[in-house]
Structures are given as structure tokens and as C-alpha cells.
Design a protein around this motif. Sequence first.
Motif, PDB file in Angstrom:
ATOM      1  N   GLU A  65     -16.689  -1.704   1.698  1.00 60.30           N
ATOM      2  CA  GLU A  65     -15.542  -0.793   1.606  1.00 60.30           C
ATOM      3  C   GLU A  65     -15.102  -0.334   2.990  1.00 60.30           C
ATOM      4  O   GLU A  65     -15.860  -0.379   3.946  1.00 60.30           O
ATOM      5  CB  GLU A  65     -15.878   0.419   0.731  1.00 60.30           C
ATOM      6  N   ASP A 109      -6.768   1.886  -0.265  1.00 62.26           N
ATOM      7  CA  ASP A 109      -7.161   2.053  -1.670  1.00 62.26           C
ATOM      8  C   ASP A 109      -8.237   1.021  -1.971  1.00 62.26           C
ATOM      9  O   ASP A 109      -7.956  -0.181  -2.027  1.00 62.26           O
ATOM     10  CB  ASP A 109      -5.947   1.866  -2.575  1.00 62.26           C
ATOM     11  N   MET A 110      -9.459   1.469  -2.136  1.00 66.02           N
ATOM     12  CA  MET A 110     -10.570   0.551  -2.348  1.00 66.02           C
ATOM     13  C   MET A 110     -10.659   0.068  -3.799  1.00 66.02           C
ATOM     14  O   MET A 110     -11.453  -0.808  -4.111  1.00 66.02           O
ATOM     15  CB  MET A 110     -11.892   1.216  -1.946  1.00 66.02           C
ATOM     16  N   HIS A 111      -9.851   0.624  -4.678  1.00 69.39           N
ATOM     17  CA  HIS A 111      -9.861   0.220  -6.087  1.00 69.39           C
ATOM     18  C   HIS A 111      -8.430   0.044  -6.577  1.00 69.39           C
ATOM     19  O   HIS A 111      -7.977   0.765  -7.469  1.00 69.39           O
ATOM     20  CB  HIS A 111     -10.617   1.253  -6.919  1.00 69.39           C
ATOM     21  N   PRO A 112      -7.715  -0.931  -5.988  1.00 75.32           N
ATOM     22  CA  PRO A 112      -6.310  -1.111  -6.353  1.00 75.32           C
ATOM     23  C   PRO A 112      -6.154  -1.568  -7.804  1.00 75.32           C
ATOM     24  O   PRO A 112      -7.005  -2.285  -8.337  1.00 75.32           O
ATOM     25  CB  PRO A 112      -5.814  -2.176  -5.374  1.00 75.32           C
ATOM     26  N   GLY A 113      -5.040  -1.151  -8.390  1.00 76.01           N
ATOM     27  CA  GLY A 113      -4.797  -1.450  -9.796  1.00 76.01           C
ATOM     28  C   GLY A 113      -4.218  -2.821 -10.069  1.00 76.01           C
ATOM     29  O   GLY A 113      -4.409  -3.363 -11.146  1.00 76.01           O
ATOM     30  N   GLU A 115      -3.245  -7.012  -9.041  1.00 79.47           N
ATOM     31  CA  GLU A 115      -3.824  -8.206  -8.429  1.00 79.47           C
ATOM     32  C   GLU A 115      -3.345  -8.431  -7.005  1.00 79.47           C
ATOM     33  O   GLU A 115      -4.117  -8.849  -6.138  1.00 79.47           O
ATOM     34  CB  GLU A 115      -3.510  -9.439  -9.292  1.00 79.47           C
ATOM     35  N   GLU A 117      -2.490  -6.209  -4.723  1.00 87.34           N
ATOM     36  CA  GLU A 117      -3.194  -5.289  -3.833  1.00 87.34           C
ATOM     37  C   GLU A 117      -4.669  -5.657  -3.683  1.00 87.34           C
ATOM     38  O   GLU A 117      -5.246  -5.508  -2.610  1.00 87.34           O
ATOM     39  CB  GLU A 117      -3.037  -3.837  -4.312  1.00 87.34           C
ATOM     40  N   ARG A 118      -5.286  -6.149  -4.754  1.00 91.91           N
ATOM     41  CA  ARG A 118      -6.692  -6.600  -4.656  1.00 91.91           C
ATOM     42  C   ARG A 118      -6.789  -7.798  -3.716  1.00 91.91           C
ATOM     43  O   ARG A 118      -7.728  -7.899  -2.920  1.00 91.91           O
ATOM     44  CB  ARG A 118      -7.252  -6.933  -6.041  1.00 91.91           C
ATOM     45  N   LEU A 121      -6.523  -6.579  -0.153  1.00 91.49           N
ATOM     46  CA  LEU A 121      -7.780  -5.943   0.254  1.00 91.49           C
ATOM     47  C   LEU A 121      -8.821  -6.995   0.621  1.00 91.49           C
ATOM     48  O   LEU A 121      -9.513  -6.857   1.648  1.00 91.49           O
ATOM     49  CB  LEU A 121      -8.299  -5.040  -0.864  1.00 91.49           C
ATOM     50  N   GLU A 122      -8.936  -8.035  -0.162  1.00 96.24           N
ATOM     51  CA  GLU A 122      -9.878  -9.108   0.156  1.00 96.24           C
ATOM     52  C   GLU A 122      -9.494  -9.801   1.453  1.00 96.24           C
ATOM     53  O   GLU A 122     -10.360 -10.178   2.250  1.00 96.24           O
ATOM     54  CB  GLU A 122      -9.979 -10.110  -1.000  1.00 96.24           C
ATOM     55  N   LYS A 125     -10.677  -7.719   4.390  1.00100.85           N
ATOM     56  CA  LYS A 125     -12.112  -7.912   4.614  1.00100.85           C
ATOM     57  C   LYS A 125     -12.360  -9.219   5.372  1.00100.85           C
ATOM     58  O   LYS A 125     -13.173  -9.267   6.300  1.00100.85           O
ATOM     59  CB  LYS A 125     -12.863  -7.925   3.285  1.00100.85           C
TER      60      LYS A 125
END
Length: 156
Positions: A65, A109-113, A115, A117-118, A121-122, A125
Motif C-alpha cells: 500500500e 485510494d488503496m481500495h478503488p471501486g 476496475e 482505478e484498480r 493502482l497496480e 506499484k
Amino acid sequence: METEKMRHEIVTSNPDVDVRFYLSKDEGSYVSPHWHNSLEIVYVIKGKVVLNLPRGVKVTASDGEFFMANPREIHSVFSEKNEALVLQIPQRFYDKYVPSMHLRRFFVDMHPGDEVERTKLERLKKIFTDMYVIYDVRPEGYLLRFNSLLYELYCY
């Protein structure tokens, strides 16, 4: 957070790049309230770090995170044993590319709602991990690749 004991931290860039970037290995520590003109992004590889912000806001980052401290934002940090990649982007760097960036506020936002945004986030990383590998190994042309990744990160 007690602001009367707050200090101003001067962030020194790595000698070969215009930012400060490093792998932090911490056995557990406390960094008292401070502020700096740099945007600070921390990617916790493993372990746990708690960022304390004004008005009693606490952001906890664990394995995989991020957390961010915005420029000129008073913050303190409590760390359990952890390994983290730390990127501090000084004001002189971001002022070149984003007018009035010091007036903007950033949040991960570490828990995006959704796909999209996820996936972003990946990708963040992956960029951080690639930056570390390039900077650690330093193959020929590493500065070009590192800066390319830095600019790509900047666009997120």
C-alpha cells in the motif's frame, strides 16, 4: 498532533536525479511532526506505517500500500518493522511542470471501486518497483529509464 514541536525538513535530492528516492528498511521508529516542500510518496513493500496528519487524520499503509504527504503538510510517522520505497519530489522539480502544484492535494485510494482505478493502482506499484530495480542495478542509460518512469508516475 502537536505543532509547537514541529520542524521544517529540508529534502536533499539524490546526487544523480532531481528527486530523493531510496529503499527504507526500518526496524520500527517514530518521526516527529515536520513538514517540507516536497511531495512524499511512500510505497510500503512489507510491514506497517502510520502517517499522522492534521485534525487527527491517520493513514495506515501495510504490505503493498501507499501513503502520501502533500507539500507543506505537517505530518508525523510511526513505523513498525517495514521495508518501503520512498520518493520525495521537491518543489523546484514539480514547479517546472505543474503550475501551482503546491496548492493541490493528492491522495491514493488503496481500495478503488472500479476496475480502471484498480488497474491504475497496480500500474503505480509496478512503476515504483521498476524505478527501484533500475536505480539499484544502474545499467547503462539508467538515468534515462529512471526519469522516464518518474515522468510516467507524475502523470498518474
